[in-house]
Design an enzyme around this catalytic site. Structure first.
Site, short mmCIF file in Angstrom:
data_model
loop_
_atom_site.label_atom_id
_atom_site.label_comp_id
_atom_site.label_asym_id
_atom_site.label_seq_id
_atom_site.Cartn_x
_atom_site.Cartn_y
_atom_site.Cartn_z
N LYS A 114 -15.15 3.01 6.31
CA LYS A 114 -13.91 2.60 6.98
C LYS A 114 -13.84 3.22 8.36
O LYS A 114 -14.33 4.32 8.59
CB LYS A 114 -12.69 3.11 6.17
CG LYS A 114 -12.15 2.09 5.21
CD LYS A 114 -10.74 2.46 4.76
CE LYS A 114 -9.73 1.52 5.38
NZ LYS A 114 -8.36 1.86 4.97
N GLU A 143 0.85 -1.19 0.00
CA GLU A 143 0.00 0.00 0.00
C GLU A 143 0.88 1.23 0.00
O GLU A 143 1.84 1.31 0.77
CB GLU A 143 -0.89 0.06 1.26
CG GLU A 143 -1.88 -1.05 1.42
CD GLU A 143 -2.76 -0.88 2.67
OE1 GLU A 143 -2.75 0.21 3.30
OE2 GLU A 143 -3.45 -1.85 3.04
N GLU A 169 -9.04 8.45 6.52
CA GLU A 169 -9.15 7.04 6.14
C GLU A 169 -10.19 6.77 5.04
O GLU A 169 -10.05 5.82 4.30
CB GLU A 169 -9.52 6.19 7.37
CG GLU A 169 -8.34 5.73 8.19
CD GLU A 169 -7.40 4.81 7.42
OE1 GLU A 169 -6.24 5.22 7.21
OE2 GLU A 169 -7.79 3.71 7.02
#
Ligand SMILES: *[C@@H]1O[C@H](CO)[C@@H](O)[C@H](O)[C@H]1NC(C)=O
Ligand SMILES: *[C@@H]1O[C@H](CO)[C@@H](O)[C@H](O)[C@H]1NC(C)=O
Ligand SMILES: *[C@@H]1O[C@H](CO)[C@@H](O)[C@H](O)[C@H]1NC(C)=O
Ligand SMILES: *[C@@H]1O[C@H](CO)[C@@H](O)[C@H](O)[C@H]1NC(C)=O
Ligand SMILES: *[C@@H]1O[C@H](CO)[C@@H](O)[C@H](O)[C@H]1NC(C)=O
Ligand SMILES: *[C@@H]1O[C@H](CO)[C@@H](O)[C@H](O)[C@H]1NC(C)=O
Ligand SMILES: *[C@@H]1O[C@H](CO)[C@@H](O)[C@H](O)[C@H]1NC(C)=O
Length: 482
Positions: free
Chosen positions: A316, A263, A324
């Site tokens: 999320k 990521e 986020e």
């Protein structure tokens, strides 16, 4: 004719076509998900050939079947305990991996065992489970005869190793002391199986919550004072962070274990540094560097990378921060946010958005100007924001700076949309009303949700919930002023 064809092929090779090497994370923690087939079409339309998932959901896998897109499927942390039993792991591999291993099936390359399981905020909950689960999954892949081409790996947060601060240079990197023996065993196992180490690296998070962090060091266009380390000048935190890992690997004897970045990305809302300009700057520096295959000072050459993320996820957890929910290259509705060139050639253009997206009606929920008693306004805002995404209202975010009525309308509308525009979801003790006027303001988009049979949040029985919340808390947990 042939000449025209050759030209066409050459032109397509240069301009259209595929984004070699680059992958994206496809997370699905949204109240309203786009249909998986729509998302797979987006991936194809943008030449994205690799995708990392957070589960092995059947509808996602069916949509990916036949696409030849390389896939990393995943076992969520809450299933790690089950995978410490070999027969369960074998069964998982059969149901979620080998089942798709046929011509026209899913091109699975990796199985992610857990997601950042050693995060310090998990208090060690997964520390004893991850390695047994990893071993079982890889052994099950090997036993099924697919272990040569499908590798198990554990996506780790960069907090498993010491990150560079002012006196702590990349060459000093080592694994966190509480898990260093475990990391060494895991790394040995990965190496034995020719599996990669997977790490998530977030320059944004280096900046977030650290006002002393040198701002330009989060990006790739140079700093006035590079960090000097044994004759290497580090000009960005991504390289420094990655090389800290390379140094840590070297210390345990595996300096050339393959590392992939699971990521990396930049969010566009929910914090003063999370916006489209910074995201554009980040990718505009990062992607050309990736394409040049220079790698980092300690690890030159090609680097396999998965961007985070594909689409915004309004459900999320915001425990790490309001940003986020805003990591997507695309907004919640699959529309591109800013120009970018995934091939790293610097020809920044808007990506191809999701096609044929169906929206709910052109209806918004707004504060009723004729409402009398406003004393319950704050409580109602708090209620709406407990069950819908109000992160754009926060400090430094796209809708910060609205007046009290603006805040209330934003909250009411986002709740109403999340509840699929159910009539009773736009009442709020008579403080709200439905309007067909687009009440968006300046940079603050009062959105209409997408209409989808995939919506995961069933309309909440409003009255029952209100009563329950009042019973439990007396009031609502948020502090939205008003
Ligand atoms: C694995 O496959 C089974 C059967 O299709 C499914 O129920 C399960 O949710 C899958 N696991 C994950 C992690 O998606
Ligand atoms: C970890 O411990 C802290 C402090 O004891 C606690 O607040 C938190 O809920 C725990 N987190 C988990 C995931 O168990
Ligand atoms: C993990 O295992 C060790 C050694 O058996 C034990 O001391 C520790 O309490 C375990 N940790 C957890 C969170 O279960
Ligand atoms: C790892 O590095 C050593 C020393 O540089 C080299 O001899 C070896 O071939 C490398 N192994 C792999 C798998 O690249
Ligand atoms: C509402 O207006 C905003 C700002 O003008 C615009 O960006 C948005 O697309 C509009 N929404 C709809 C659903 O038309
Ligand atoms: C605003 O939201 C609408 C959907 O309500 C969407 O069509 C539009 O593209 C969005 N515009 C921006 C600038 O976010
Ligand atoms: C609107 O909401 C935001 C986010 O909670 C808050 O910071 C701000 O003070 C509110 N504005 C007004 C005028 O109440």
């Amino acid at each position: 004719m042939l000449w025209v064809l050759i030209c066409l092929v050459v032109i397509m090779g240069f301009f259209g076509g595929d984004v070699e090497g680059l992958g994206v994370n496809w997370g699905t923690q949204a109240t309203h998900k786009l249909p998986p087939k729509t998302v797979v079409q987006m991936l194809k339309d943008n030449g994205i050939q690799k995708v990392k998932l957070f589960d092995a959901d059947q509808s996602t896998m069916s949509a990916l079947a036949g696409s030849n897109i390389e896939v990393m499927v995943a076992i969520p942390n809450d299933q790690l305990a089950a995978m410490t039993d070999y027969s369960t792991a074998k069964n998982w591999v059969q149901r979620n991996v080998t089942r798709y291993n046929f011509d026209g099936g899913v091109n699975i390359k990796y199985v992610a065992v857990g997601n950042e399981p050693f995060l310090t905020s998990y208090n060690g909950s997964f520390v004893n489970l991850t390695f047994p689960a990893l071993k079982n999954i890889q052994n099950a892949l090997n036993e099924a005869g697919v272990g040569d081409s499908i590798k198990a790996t554990v996506p780790q947060n960069a907090d498993v190793y010491q990150s560079p601060s002012n006196n702590d240079v990349p060459s000093g990197g080592s694994f966190r002391s509480d898990i260093s023996d475990l990391m060494a065993e895991i790394i040995q196992f990965l190496s034995q199986n020719n599996a990669p180490f997977t790490v998530n690296i977030y320059p944004f998070l280096s900046l977030y919550g650290n006002d002393n962090f040198p701002f330009n060091y989060a990006f790739f266009d140079g700093v006035t004072k590079p960090i000097q380390d044994n004759g290497i000048a580090y000009t960005n935190v991504f390289d420094a962070n990655f090389d800290t890992l390379v140094s840590a690997l070297k210390k345990v004897g595996y300096s050339n274990l393959t590392v992939i970045v699971g990521e990396v990305g930049w969010p566009t809302d929910g914090d003063k540094n999370a916006n489209i300009n910074n995201a554009f700057r980040f990718y505009n520096g990062f992607l050309p560097r990736l394409a040049s295959n220079t790698g980092t000072p300690l690890r030159t050459g090609y680097l396999e990378v998965y961007l985070f993320g594909l689409i915004d996820e309004d459900a999320k957890s915001v425990q790490p921060g309001d940003f986020e929910r805003h990591w997507g290259l695309f907004r919640y509705d699959g529309q591109p946010k800013f120009p970018i060139d995934l091939s790293g050639k610097g020809n920044n253009q808007y990506l191809v958005g999701a096609k044929d997206v169906q929206y709910l009606s052109q209806q918004w929920c707004t504060v009723n100007p004729n409402a009398g008693d406003l004393s319950k306004l704050a409580d109602n805002i708090n209620f709406a924001c407990t069950f819908a995404d109000c992160t754009p209202l926060g400090y430094g975010s796209s809708c910060n700076g609205l007046d009290t009525n603006g805040n209330a309308s934003y909250a009411f509308n986002v709740y109403y949309q999340t509840q699929n525009q159910a009539d009773e979801a736009c009442d709020f003790n008579g403080l709200a009303m439905v309007t067909s006027q687009n009440i968006s303001q300046a940079n603050c988009n009062f959105t209409i949700q997408v209409a989808t049979s995939y919506s995961s949040s069933r309309p909440v029985p409003l009255l029952a919930l209100t009563l329950l919340m009042l019973l439990i808390f007396g009031t609502f947990g948020f502090d939205f002023g008003g």
